[in-house]
Motif scaffolding. Sequence first.
Motif, short mmCIF file in Angstrom:
data_model
loop_
_atom_site.label_atom_id
_atom_site.label_comp_id
_atom_site.label_asym_id
_atom_site.label_seq_id
_atom_site.Cartn_x
_atom_site.Cartn_y
_atom_site.Cartn_z
N ASP A 72 0.84 -1.26 0.05
CA ASP A 72 -0.02 -0.15 0.12
C ASP A 72 0.86 1.32 0.18
O ASP A 72 1.85 1.41 0.92
CB ASP A 72 -0.91 0.14 1.25
CG ASP A 72 -2.04 -1.24 1.09
OD1 ASP A 72 -2.57 -1.28 -0.10
OD2 ASP A 72 -2.38 -1.64 2.27
N ILE A 73 0.63 2.22 -0.85
CA ILE A 73 1.32 3.45 -1.09
C ILE A 73 0.32 4.48 -1.69
O ILE A 73 -0.40 4.11 -2.73
CB ILE A 73 2.59 3.25 -1.79
CG1 ILE A 73 3.41 4.66 -1.64
CG2 ILE A 73 2.31 2.91 -3.04
CD1 ILE A 73 4.88 4.60 -1.84
N GLU A 74 0.10 5.83 -1.17
CA GLU A 74 -0.45 6.57 -1.63
C GLU A 74 0.02 6.90 -3.08
O GLU A 74 0.95 7.04 -3.52
CB GLU A 74 -0.71 7.85 -0.79
CG GLU A 74 -1.18 7.59 0.68
CD GLU A 74 -1.17 8.74 1.70
OE1 GLU A 74 -0.87 9.70 1.20
OE2 GLU A 74 -1.50 8.47 2.80
N ARG A 75 -1.16 7.79 -3.61
CA ARG A 75 -1.01 8.48 -5.16
C ARG A 75 -1.57 9.55 -5.20
O ARG A 75 -2.41 9.91 -5.77
CB ARG A 75 -1.59 7.24 -6.27
CG ARG A 75 -0.99 5.88 -6.13
CD ARG A 75 -1.94 5.02 -7.09
NE ARG A 75 -1.97 5.42 -8.41
CZ ARG A 75 -0.80 4.76 -9.27
NH1 ARG A 75 -0.12 4.02 -8.67
NH2 ARG A 75 -0.93 5.14 -10.52
N PRO A 76 -0.50 10.59 -4.65
CA PRO A 76 -1.11 11.95 -4.47
C PRO A 76 -1.08 12.67 -5.93
O PRO A 76 -0.29 12.42 -6.87
CB PRO A 76 -0.22 12.47 -3.62
CG PRO A 76 0.97 11.79 -3.54
CD PRO A 76 0.82 10.43 -3.79
#
Length: 331
Positions: free
Chosen positions: A128-132
């Motif tokens: 899981d890793i954000e995609r800003p």
Amino acid sequence: MTQPDYDPGPQIAYAGSIGLGTPDLEKSLWFFRDLLGMEVVEQVDGVAYLRGYQEHVHHSLVLTQQEEAVVNSYGFRVKRKQDVELFHKQFENQGLRTVDATGRERGRGEALRFLVPGSEHPFEFYYDIERPIAEESLRSKNLSNSSRRRGLGVRRLDHINLQTSAATVNQAEGWLREELGFKRREFARIPQAPDVIMASWLSVTSQVHDIAIGVAAEDRPGQFHHVAFNVENFHDILTAADQIRDLDIAYGAGPGKHGIGQAMYLYIHDPGSGHRIELYSGGYHIYDPDWDALEWKLPELQLGQTWYGDVLDVGPGGSFLSTTPSAGLVP
């Protein structure tokens, strides 16, 4: 015959990030942000998170203000969310010590940290890793770009080069292949000790290497040689070499082209930390599932290192052999 319930087990997707400690964060930020053109996604409490202009995830580079210039982590994204836990169980069964790295980096979810057996490099696995979305002033009209191209045009993290002792390199390289699924693409043995790997280029993607591992000149584990960032074409490498000559930056080697991997290179050093950085363009891809690893031997090995251009100084005491250390299991 199809087997819909078949599970290949946990797998790595790609080399996702690197965490570099720097004694001079502002100088490192100037280098990566202003010169190389990376986007600062977030900066808080002496830690900056950056990405290239074609990376949509939160970051591929973490810069941390600290006294010593050490590599804090080598991050790899796994293919499925459950693979973090599956790798955890696999390592537990092997008796490999791990620590929970969840929350160590912003924008990232559950994460697992461990030291590679033999080489002692601190790897971190996550999914899981954000995609800003980039701030409006940096956004590109090209949907495949996370931001506009700026500076020297770093697109993404390409690969990581690690080094360890001659006594442990075979163990570490074998473990990366057997336990993590890396495939050996090209390699060389130490001429005076042909049973020992001098360097091995490994990948889980179609690239020739997502990671390389070799013998450190200091003959000790946990050493970092360089991280490579991808730029679009050979001309970008030449532009970078031309511009960097006017700047107060340690010029490593290049521009030139590797025979191994067939990409053009330029090695420079982050002026804030001294860590070696490679600007990397081109290279070939491997799609054959039955690829046989290519072995480079003398005298052709020199062509593998430098096909043309600035010959790499790999002799005794050569500047190209210098490394920086890595952090331990608990940084």
